[in-house]
Design a protein around this motif. Structure first.
Motif, PDB file in Angstrom:
ATOM      1  N   VAL A   1      44.336  -3.855  48.108  1.00 37.74           N
ATOM      2  CA  VAL A   1      43.444  -2.969  47.359  1.00 37.74           C
ATOM      3  C   VAL A   1      44.240  -2.189  46.316  1.00 37.74           C
ATOM      4  CG1 VAL A   1      41.911  -0.963  47.534  1.00 37.74           C
ATOM      5  CG2 VAL A   1      41.747  -2.810  49.221  1.00 37.74           C
ATOM      6  N   SER A   2      45.419  -1.748  46.675  1.00 37.59           N
ATOM      7  CA  SER A   2      46.249  -0.966  45.745  1.00 37.59           C
ATOM      8  C   SER A   2      46.733  -1.774  44.546  1.00 37.59           C
ATOM      9  CB  SER A   2      47.460  -0.382  46.487  1.00 37.59           C
ATOM     10  OG  SER A   2      48.238  -1.424  47.035  1.00 37.59           O
ATOM     11  N   ASP A   3      46.617  -3.106  44.602  1.00 37.48           N
ATOM     12  CA  ASP A   3      47.089  -3.956  43.510  1.00 37.48           C
ATOM     13  C   ASP A   3      45.954  -4.516  42.631  1.00 37.48           C
ATOM     14  OD1 ASP A   3      49.748  -3.660  44.292  1.00 37.48           O
ATOM     15  OD2 ASP A   3      49.587  -5.327  45.717  1.00 37.48           O
ATOM     16  N   ILE A   4      44.723  -4.041  42.853  1.00 36.39           N
ATOM     17  CA  ILE A   4      43.590  -4.522  42.059  1.00 36.39           C
ATOM     18  C   ILE A   4      43.788  -4.121  40.594  1.00 36.39           C
ATOM     19  CG2 ILE A   4      41.106  -4.278  41.617  1.00 36.39           C
ATOM     20  CD1 ILE A   4      40.738  -3.855  44.638  1.00 36.39           C
ATOM     21  N   LYS A   5      43.622  -5.098  39.708  1.00 35.46           N
ATOM     22  CA  LYS A   5      43.706  -4.828  38.273  1.00 35.46           C
ATOM     23  C   LYS A   5      42.346  -4.465  37.690  1.00 35.46           C
ATOM     24  CE  LYS A   5      47.745  -7.568  37.161  1.00 35.46           C
ATOM     25  NZ  LYS A   5      48.171  -8.643  38.002  1.00 35.46           N
ATOM     26  N   GLY A   6      41.270  -4.988  38.289  1.00 34.99           N
ATOM     27  CA  GLY A   6      39.921  -4.663  37.838  1.00 34.99           C
ATOM     28  C   GLY A   6      39.534  -5.265  36.513  1.00 34.99           C
ATOM     29  N   GLU A   7      40.137  -6.388  36.140  1.00 39.34           N
ATOM     30  CA  GLU A   7      39.865  -6.999  34.851  1.00 39.34           C
ATOM     31  C   GLU A   7      38.698  -7.990  34.864  1.00 39.34           C
ATOM     32  OE1 GLU A   7      43.612  -8.753  34.015  1.00 39.34           O
ATOM     33  OE2 GLU A   7      44.558  -6.847  33.501  1.00 39.34           O
ATOM     34  N   ASP A   8      38.596  -8.769  35.945  1.00 43.18           N
ATOM     35  CA  ASP A   8      37.645  -9.866  35.923  1.00 43.18           C
ATOM     36  C   ASP A   8      36.789 -10.013  37.188  1.00 43.18           C
ATOM     37  OD1 ASP A   8      39.556 -10.707  37.716  1.00 43.18           O
ATOM     38  OD2 ASP A   8      40.225 -12.424  36.526  1.00 43.18           O
ATOM     39  N   GLY A   9      36.878  -9.061  38.092  1.00 43.84           N
ATOM     40  CA  GLY A   9      36.130  -9.175  39.339  1.00 43.84           C
ATOM     41  C   GLY A   9      36.781 -10.065  40.379  1.00 43.84           C
ATOM     42  N   LEU A  10      37.889 -10.694  40.032  1.00 43.66           N
ATOM     43  CA  LEU A  10      38.609 -11.561  40.952  1.00 43.66           C
ATOM     44  C   LEU A  10      39.872 -10.896  41.449  1.00 43.66           C
ATOM     45  CD1 LEU A  10      38.301 -14.945  39.028  1.00 43.66           C
ATOM     46  CD2 LEU A  10      36.925 -14.125  40.949  1.00 43.66           C
ATOM     47  N   ARG A  11      40.647 -10.310  40.573  1.00 40.03           N
ATOM     48  CA  ARG A  11      41.926  -9.708  40.901  1.00 40.03           C
ATOM     49  C   ARG A  11      41.899  -8.274  40.492  1.00 40.03           C
ATOM     50  NH1 ARG A  11      42.558 -14.674  38.938  1.00 40.03           N
ATOM     51  NH2 ARG A  11      43.610 -16.183  40.192  1.00 40.03           N
TER      52      ARG A  11
END
Length: 194
Positions: free
Chosen positions: A184-194
């Motif tokens: 969770v702490s590494d989520i980039k939030g760019e595309d809904g995948l990563r």
């Protein structure tokens, strides 16, 4: 426009302290709401069924709100979600697919700026049929700790002319998640995948 006729709602909340390991200091909760509705297309083939999706939008928002309230009302604690449908034997699988947009969009709108698609399952089944509702993280589908499923059913539904519409939300990962992958702490939030 087709009336959405609800026979009943069923809400279930689980709070999971452990699964044989240490007791969690912050037990995750998993909630599910089910609405048993009349299937306006049961018993016949109708070519254009897409109008019913629009008719289901208010129900999607009502169910999302009821479920969030049952989980305490704080949208900031919701980390996972999923949806599904069980169509009674007088209907067809495509009638369950009508829930994709009204159910998924309602949860996403209620929760705010979420990124991940709402995973889904659907089937045709009889009274008391079980279905596993897939769960993923609300911002990144690849967060492995949140890969989950919630098995649900309604004992007296769906009748042949009904559909059970289902929404699920969770407040955390699996209680003893420890198999690595995207955190969770590494989520980039760019595309809904990563």
């Amino acid at each position: 426009m087709t009336d959405v006729v609800v026979r009943k709602f069923l809400i279930r909340i689980e709070e999971i302290f452990h699964e044989g390991g240490p007791v969690s200091a912050n037990p995750p909760r998993r909630g599910t709401i089910m609405a048993v509705v009349k299937n306006p297309y049961a018993g016949r083939y109708v070519e254009d069924i897409t109008g019913f999706m629009e008719d289901l939008k208010p129900l999607g928002l009502e169910m999302s709100t009821r479920l969030l309230n049952a989980l305490g009302g704080d949208k900031s604690v919701i980390e996972g979600y999923g949806k599904g449908a069980i169509v009674g034997e007088g209907g067809e699988l495509e009638h369950g697919a009508l829930w994709h947009m009204p159910g998924g969009h309602a949860m996403r709108a209620l929760l705010g700026d979420v990124k991940a698609i709402v995973p889904s399952a659907k089937k045709v089944g009889g009274l008391g049929a079980n279905i596993d509702i897939p769960i993923t993280h609300i911002h990144a589908s690849y967060v492995r700790s949140h890969f989950d499923a919630i098995e649900v059913n309604v004992p007296d539904a769906p009748r042949a002319d009904e559909i059970v519409l289902i929404l699920s939300m969770t407040t955390g990962s699996r209680v003893h998640a420890r198999v690595g992958g995207l955190a969770v702490s590494d989520i980039k939030g760019e595309d809904g995948l990563r």
